[in-house]
Every structure is written in structure tokens, then in C-alpha cells.
Enzyme design. Structure first.
Site, PDB file in Angstrom:
ATOM      1  N   HIS A 441      22.953   0.085  31.389  1.00 45.63           N
ATOM      2  CA  HIS A 441      22.826  -1.031  32.323  1.00 45.63           C
ATOM      3  C   HIS A 441      24.100  -1.170  33.177  1.00 45.63           C
ATOM      4  O   HIS A 441      24.036  -1.177  34.408  1.00 45.63           O
ATOM      5  CB  HIS A 441      22.574  -2.321  31.527  1.00 45.63           C
ATOM      6  CG  HIS A 441      22.501  -3.552  32.370  1.00 45.63           C
ATOM      7  ND1 HIS A 441      21.313  -4.162  32.710  1.00 45.63           N
ATOM      8  CD2 HIS A 441      23.475  -4.289  32.966  1.00 45.63           C
ATOM      9  CE1 HIS A 441      21.563  -5.214  33.471  1.00 45.63           C
ATOM     10  NE2 HIS A 441      22.871  -5.320  33.648  1.00 45.63           N
ATOM     11  N   GLU A 442      25.225  -1.254  32.504  1.00 48.99           N
ATOM     12  CA  GLU A 442      26.478  -1.437  33.243  1.00 48.99           C
ATOM     13  C   GLU A 442      26.778  -0.219  34.112  1.00 48.99           C
ATOM     14  O   GLU A 442      27.335  -0.338  35.202  1.00 48.99           O
ATOM     15  CB  GLU A 442      27.640  -1.721  32.285  1.00 48.99           C
ATOM     16  CG  GLU A 442      27.471  -2.984  31.442  1.00 48.99           C
ATOM     17  CD  GLU A 442      27.132  -4.233  32.256  1.00 48.99           C
ATOM     18  OE1 GLU A 442      27.470  -4.300  33.449  1.00 48.99           O
ATOM     19  OE2 GLU A 442      26.498  -5.146  31.677  1.00 48.99           O
ATOM     20  N   HIS A 445      25.111  -0.535  37.418  1.00 46.44           N
ATOM     21  CA  HIS A 445      25.920  -1.308  38.364  1.00 46.44           C
ATOM     22  C   HIS A 445      27.054  -0.446  38.920  1.00 46.44           C
ATOM     23  O   HIS A 445      27.325  -0.450  40.109  1.00 46.44           O
ATOM     24  CB  HIS A 445      26.585  -2.498  37.662  1.00 46.44           C
ATOM     25  CG  HIS A 445      25.668  -3.638  37.367  1.00 46.44           C
ATOM     26  ND1 HIS A 445      24.890  -4.240  38.326  1.00 46.44           N
ATOM     27  CD2 HIS A 445      25.416  -4.319  36.209  1.00 46.44           C
ATOM     28  CE1 HIS A 445      24.195  -5.237  37.779  1.00 46.44           C
ATOM     29  NE2 HIS A 445      24.493  -5.299  36.493  1.00 46.44           N
ATOM     30  N   HIS A 448      26.083   2.093  41.422  1.00 45.64           N
ATOM     31  CA  HIS A 448      25.700   1.401  42.655  1.00 45.64           C
ATOM     32  C   HIS A 448      26.960   1.145  43.491  1.00 45.64           C
ATOM     33  O   HIS A 448      26.958   1.274  44.710  1.00 45.64           O
ATOM     34  CB  HIS A 448      25.010   0.076  42.302  1.00 45.64           C
ATOM     35  CG  HIS A 448      24.318  -0.594  43.459  1.00 45.64           C
ATOM     36  ND1 HIS A 448      23.977  -1.910  43.454  1.00 45.64           N
ATOM     37  CD2 HIS A 448      23.902  -0.114  44.660  1.00 45.64           C
ATOM     38  CE1 HIS A 448      23.380  -2.227  44.599  1.00 45.64           C
ATOM     39  NE2 HIS A 448      23.325  -1.153  45.357  1.00 45.64           N
TER      40      HIS A 448
HETATM   41 ZN   LIG Z   1      23.870  -6.615  34.978  1.00 42.93          ZN
END
Ligand SMILES: [Zn+2]
Length: 649
Positions: A441-442, A445, A448
Site C-alpha cells: 500500500h505505502e 503511494h 505515485h
Molecule cells: Zn494510504
């Protein structure tokens, strides 16, 4: 300058240096405003970069305060907050600057590229949302509100951290720790006066370990009660924050804070958000009731809130024979990290190389990200729990990809911070599968931010991305942590090197949606509470009453009356999620939709994955996610894929 900033900070001189920098910035702003012919190049660009450089200076402090919290970092951080808030509030209310941006947009709208136009549009909107066009009295009041809000949020967070660290439960009776996995006991065990004792705390790995495996129901309730009654002094902060936020929204011409919040989001209005959330409640409730019925069969006693994690684990084991502990040897931290890099290499053709660099902790490491052989970004990983670290997991951006005033490129960098079980000389850090999901998940980010090719830093990487779309790339990537072909890349037993057996993956995938409708309801409870809480001024008991009222619909196990969940709801009272917690679910729609396209195309040769890199990741915040998503999928998002992702029929 080198490609990447060194991680250095002088706490003693920090406040003076900050003041000097802000003074210089203000002088530069004054000179910029005096220019006769303001253009994007001679005005907007230097303004943008000034902010970027200030971030470079300030980020090490906010980062250290989160990962190596001490009295000293707290003091400097608390002292710097009002200074920096006052500075940015002044800028955001500077009418001359607002006029300059509008004038530049008017003059150059036909010649600027879409990145530059987006910078101007977002800035103008930002000025209007912070009251640049208001009279002096209103502006002054807004400035006061902003400083007060930021102090209150910091206090909220600090109270929570103090309360978390202040508590410990010492267990001496071996019967009470029976069934708790060895690795967790290892962290809890200590000797005192020749007696072996076990310390459990409210820090995440420790708390979860007892709530999941602790046989003694009284101890579970004691821990649970300690957890959900942390920081009672935060109730007063909540009241103050709600009044201030509402006043702020009114001053800016909105009926309430919720309206103000969605002005910068993908969602169009309050009804759309609440309608979206309530529809999901309706679609999930029947299945959640079935789930609870099944869970109740595990215990003779009526299930209470502090039982659900314990019996869920038991039922999960019975149903799927899935013992998370059996999985942990396959998820040794270093293997997982390298495996994730390998996966990203196969999906997007990007490469990570470890950097030899001294950082703030010996357990923190940095990596250079290369694309097609070219250095593109730097990633910092600080993954293990320690007392001085704030709980949870997060990504924070440091440098942002852009073109500087002189035309040279600046590369991006980002931190990923987690609270995984600490490794020691005798024990490696073995992750739960949930931890693996968190890391993905991290990382979603982080890439991105790091893979942006945008030249304007205010809309590059995660900058300028709408709040309710910002979790799209992270949730997109975390979904892959359940895919067999991805897991097989790295999940090998740390002792035997055996690759995780197909059967175990099958079980993992099957159990992924275990109690998913109940989990969905819980997230919807938080989202609806947050959104409604900011739609008018709730005070004192009204806050609890609102939550109780929502829980009638969403909490199938009655929550104990001592539970003051709100006092620990840091996302909305200490983070930026006020009237925006729904964003997680909103973004899940986007991520579920894109994810299934990649999976249906076979993952590693997926055309959608390639488009995802080129359209979503490279574009950062340079266009609205509504537009980017349409470019990616050639259609609007399909909400049914959120239910499909959660296995809700
Ligand atoms: Zn998040």
C-alpha cells in the site's frame, strides 16, 4: 546540488534558521510582487520553488518527530508549527498574489501547457478557499483559526502518543499467555527479580498480539478498554476543532465544513458522498449479519467488542485452517522488500538499488530507483516498530520531480515508514500477511510520487492529487499482495527457502474476504461519522450521540459505552482527513476497477498496467483523477468492482 538531499538536521539552530528562511522568502515575495510584467516563468515558477525548498528544510524535522520522537523534537516541532502556519496563512491570503495568478492565467492561458494551467487553477482555487478575496477582519480571524487548529491537532496527536506509551500490562501467569505466538512472546518477555514476566502495551504489534491470541478474556477487555479510552482530554479538543472548522467554512461562504472539504475533491456534493456510503451499508449489511451469526457460534458467551478479533482468528483458523503464524516465516522482511522490488520490476520495468548512506536509524535504508537505466528517484524505508516512532504506516514525500527555475531537473524522493515487528540478532523480522499488504500500500503511494514526470512541482507526484483519489494508487498496488503469481516471487521460507505452497496461497486468497462485509461496515461507520460530524456543529455529548446513532446501523456487536473511539480518531483530528475519510472507499472503487483489468489481462503482460504507469503514475496531479481515470479505462469507474473485490454479493 547533489541529486538527493542529505538527511541532516540541527535541532538547536532549527527555529532561528526557519525564521531566517521565512524572512528571506517574504523579501523575495515582495520583490516578485513588484515586477511590472509578471509571467508564469518569472513569477509562478520562483514562487513554487520557494515552497519546495522550504519543504526540503522542514520535512526532516516533521519526519524525525514522527520516527525518532523525543522531548527535543517535540519542543522544536511544536515551536515551529505556529511560525510556519502563520507564514503560509499570510501567503494564502495575500490578495496581490491572488490577483497576480489571475492576471497571469488571463494573459497566458493560450500559451501555457496543461501542467502550468493546472498549477494556476489550483492556486487560484486555493486562494479563494483560504479567503484571499475576503475583507481584512475576516482574514485576520481565519489566520487565528488556522494557527489554533494546527496547535490543537498537534496536541491531539501528542496526547494519543503519550497515552499509548504510558500504558503497560504486565502478565506473570503463564496460563494467560498460552496460545500467543513465540515471536510475539519474544518481544514481550523480560526477567525481573529472577521471574519471567510479559509486557503488553498499546503499541500496535503488541496490542494486536494479545487481542488476537490472548486467551484471558479479562485481560483482553482490560487492554481493549485501555486502548479505546486513551486520551480523554482529546474530547475537549474535538469540540474546539469542530467549532473552529465550522466558523472557518462559514467565513469562506460554505454552509459547513463538509461542503468546504469536497470543494477540492472528486465527489460533487454532500448527497453524492452520503448516498455512496449508505448504498454500501445497505449492500453489506445482510452479509455482515450472516458473518456475525457464524462468529457467535465460536463462543458460549454473547460476543463483545473485545472478543471479535480473538474469535475471528479462531473461526478463520477453523474455516480456512489459516494460521497467520504459519505464514510469517514466508514473509521475512528483507525477502518481502526485495520481492516487492522484483514485482515492480516485472510490472513496470523499474529497478531499485540499495544506497550506502547513513540515516536517522540503523534500521532505516535508502534505495535508488532507476527507469530504463536512468536514475529517477530515491526511496527511504524505515520499517520496524520502536518506542520513539509514531504508530501506523505512512508514506511521506521529500523531494518532488520538477524542473527548477534554471531549467535543470530535480528528482523525487519519498519515505515509507511502518511498524513491523523488530528484528534482533536471533530473530528476523517476520511479517504478518497484513504487513505485506501495508508495505505494498505505502509503496503504491511512493511510486505515485517517485515516478512522476511532471515538470511543475505543485502538481507532480502526489502533489495536487484530489484527496478522494490519493488512495487509488496505494489500494491498487496492495491488491496484488494477494495474487499467487506475485506472492510466489518472494514468499519463501526464511529457513528452508521453500517457496510458499500453492495450497497456502489458495487459503490466503480464500480467507481474504473473510468477514469482509463486517469490515466494510466498520469503515463505513468511520466514514459516515466523519462526514456527518462535519456537516453541522456537534458539541459534547452530541458527538457521542451521533456516533451511537450511526452504530445502530453499522455496529452489529454493541459497542461498550466506555468506548471513546473518537478521542483516538487521529485521521480526522490530527491528519488531513476531516470530512474526507470516505475517500478510502471512494478510491477503492477506482483501484478495484483498474486492478481487475490488469489481472484479467494476466498481470505481467498487461496493457492496462503499462497504461497505468504512463497515465496515472507519470501524470501525478497534473490533471483531475476523473480525467486520468477515463484516459486509463476509456470509461467511468464501475462501482460494482468494489463489491467484487470484497466478495460481497
Ligand atoms: Zn494510504
Amino acid at each position: 546540488m547533489k541529486e538527493f538531499l542529505e538527511f541532516k538536521i540541527d535541532l538547536d539552530g532549527f527555529i532561528n534558521e526557519l525564521k531566517t528562511r521565512l524572512k528571506n522568502n517574504n523579501k523575495q515575495i515582495e520583490e516578485l510582487l513588484k515586477k511590472e510584467n509578471k509571467t508564469y516563468k518569472n513569477f509562478v515558477k520562483p514562487m513554487q520553488m520557494m515552497d519546495e525548498y522550504l519543504e526540503h528544510f522542514f520535512t526532516p524535522l516533521s519526519h524525525l518527530n514522527s520516527v525518532n520522537n523525543s522531548d527535543e523534537t517535540q519542543k522544536v516541532y511544536a515551536e515551529s508549527l505556529p511560525i510556519i502556519t502563520e507564514y503560509s496563512t499570510q501567503i494564502s491570503q495575500n490578495i496581490e498574489m491572488y490577483k497576480a495568478y489571475k492576471e497571469i492565467l488571463d494573459n497566458e492561458k493560450d500559451t501555457l501547457n496543461f501542467e502550468q494551467l493546472r498549477v494556476l487553477e489550483l492556486n487560484i482555487q486555493g486562494f479563494e478557499l483560504s479567503g484571499a478575496h475576503l475583507d481584512e477582519k475576516a482574514k485576520k480571524r481565519l489566520a487565528e483559526i488556522n494557527i489554533k487548529k494546527s496547535e490543537l491537532s498537534n496536541n491531539f496527536s501528542q496526547n494519543l502518543l503519550d497515552a499509548t506509551n504510558a500504558y503497560e500490562k504486565i502478565i506473570t501467569d503463564e496460563a494467560d499467555i498460552k496460545g500467543i505466538p513465540q515471536s510475539d512472546l519474544e518481544s514481550a518477555r523480560f526477567e525481573e527479580d529472577g521471574v519471567t514476566k510479559y509486557k503488553f502495551t498499546l503499541q500496535m504489534p503488541s496490542y494486536i498480539a494479545y487481542m488476537t491470541y490472548g486467551k484471558n478474556r479479562e485481560i483482553r477487555e482490560e487492554l481493549y478498554k485501555a486502548y479505546v479510552t486513551r486520551a480523554p482530554e482529546n474530547a475537549k479538543i474535538i469540540d474546539e476543532l469542530l467549532v473552529l472548522k465550522n466558523e472557518m467554512a462559514n467565513l469562506l461562504g460554505f454552509e459547513n465544513y463538509a461542503q468546504y472539504s469536497i470543494a477540492t475533491k472528486m465527489a460533487k456534493n454532500e448527497d453524492e458522498v452520503l448516498g455512496f456510503l449508505e448504498k454500501l451499508v445497505t449492500n453489506s449489511k445482510a452479509q455482515a449479519k450472516e458473518e456475525l451469526k457464524e462468529l457467535q457460534t465460536m463462543s458460549d458467551k454473547k460476543l463483545e467488542s473485545f472478543d471479535s478479533t480473538y474469535y475471528s482468528e479462531m473461526l478463520k483458523k477453523e474455516k480456512y485452517d489459516l494460521d497467520e503464524e504459519l505464514y510469517r516465516p514466508y514473509f521475512e522482511q528483507k525477502n518481502v522488500v526485495n520481492g516487492m522490488f522484483d514485482f515492480l520490476n516485472k510490472l513496470f520495468a523499474i529497478t531499485f538499488k540499495k544506497v550506502d548512506e547513513k540515516l536517522w536509524d540503523k534500521k532505516a535504508f535508502s534505495y535508488d530507483l532507476h527507469v530504463e537505466g536512468r536514475l529517477r528517484a530515491r526511496l527511504y524505508l524505515d520499517l520496524e516498530a520502536r518506542e520513539s516512532k509514531r504508530g501506523g504506516a505512512w508514506m511521506h514525500n521529500f523531494q518532488t520531480h520538477c524542473t527548477k527555475e534554471d531549467g535543470t531537473k530535480q528528482l523525487a524522493s519519498a519515505f515509507i515508514v511502518c511498524n513491523f515487528p523488530p528484528s534482533s540478532q536471533n530473530n528476523p523480522s517476520l511479517l504478518r500477511h497484513d504487513d505485506v499488504v501495508t508495505l505494498f500500500h505505502e509503496m503504491g503511494h511512493a511510486i505515485h510520487h517517485m515516478l512522476s514526470t511532471v515538470n511543475e512541482n505543485e502538481v507532480s507526484g502526489v502533489n495536487g492529487v484530489e484527496w478522494d483519489a490519493v488512495e487509488f494508487p496505494s489500494q491498487f498496488l496492495e491488491n496484488f499482495a494477494y495474487e499467487p503469481s506475485v506472492l510466489k516471487l518472494f514468499a519463501s521460507h526464511y529457513k528452508t527457502k521453500e517457496i510458499i505452497p500453492d495450497k497456502m496461497i489458495e487459503k490466503l486468497v480464500k480467507s481474504k474476504n473473510f468477514l469482509s462485509a463486517s469490515g466494510m461496515l466498520r469503515q463505513l461507520e468511520f466514514s459516515i461519522f466523519d462526514f456527518k460530524l462535519h456537516s453541522k456543529v456537534y458539541q459534547g455529548d452530541e458527538v457521542q450521540a451521533l456516533l451511537d446513532n450511526i452504530r445502530e446501523d453499522t455496529a452489529l456487536i454493541k459497542t461498550p459505552s466506555y468506548n471513546k473511539f473518537q478521542n483516538g480518531f487521529a485521521h480526522i483530528f490530527a491528519g488531513g482527513y476531516a470530512a474526507g475519510y470516505y475517500s478510502y472507499k471512494w478510491a477503492e472503487v477506482l483501484s478495484a476497477d483498474a486492478f481487475f483489468s490488469v489481472v484479467d489481462e494476466g498481470i505481467f503482460n498487461s496493457k492496462t498496467a503499462n497504461n497505468y504507469l504512463n497515465v496515472i503514475l507519470k501524470s501525478g496531479g497534473s490533471k483531475s483523477m476523473a480525467i486520468l481515470f477515463k484516459e486509463l479505462m476509456q470509461r467511468d469507474a464501475d462501482t460494482n468492482n468494489l463489491l467484487r473485490l470484497n466478495g460481497i454479493k
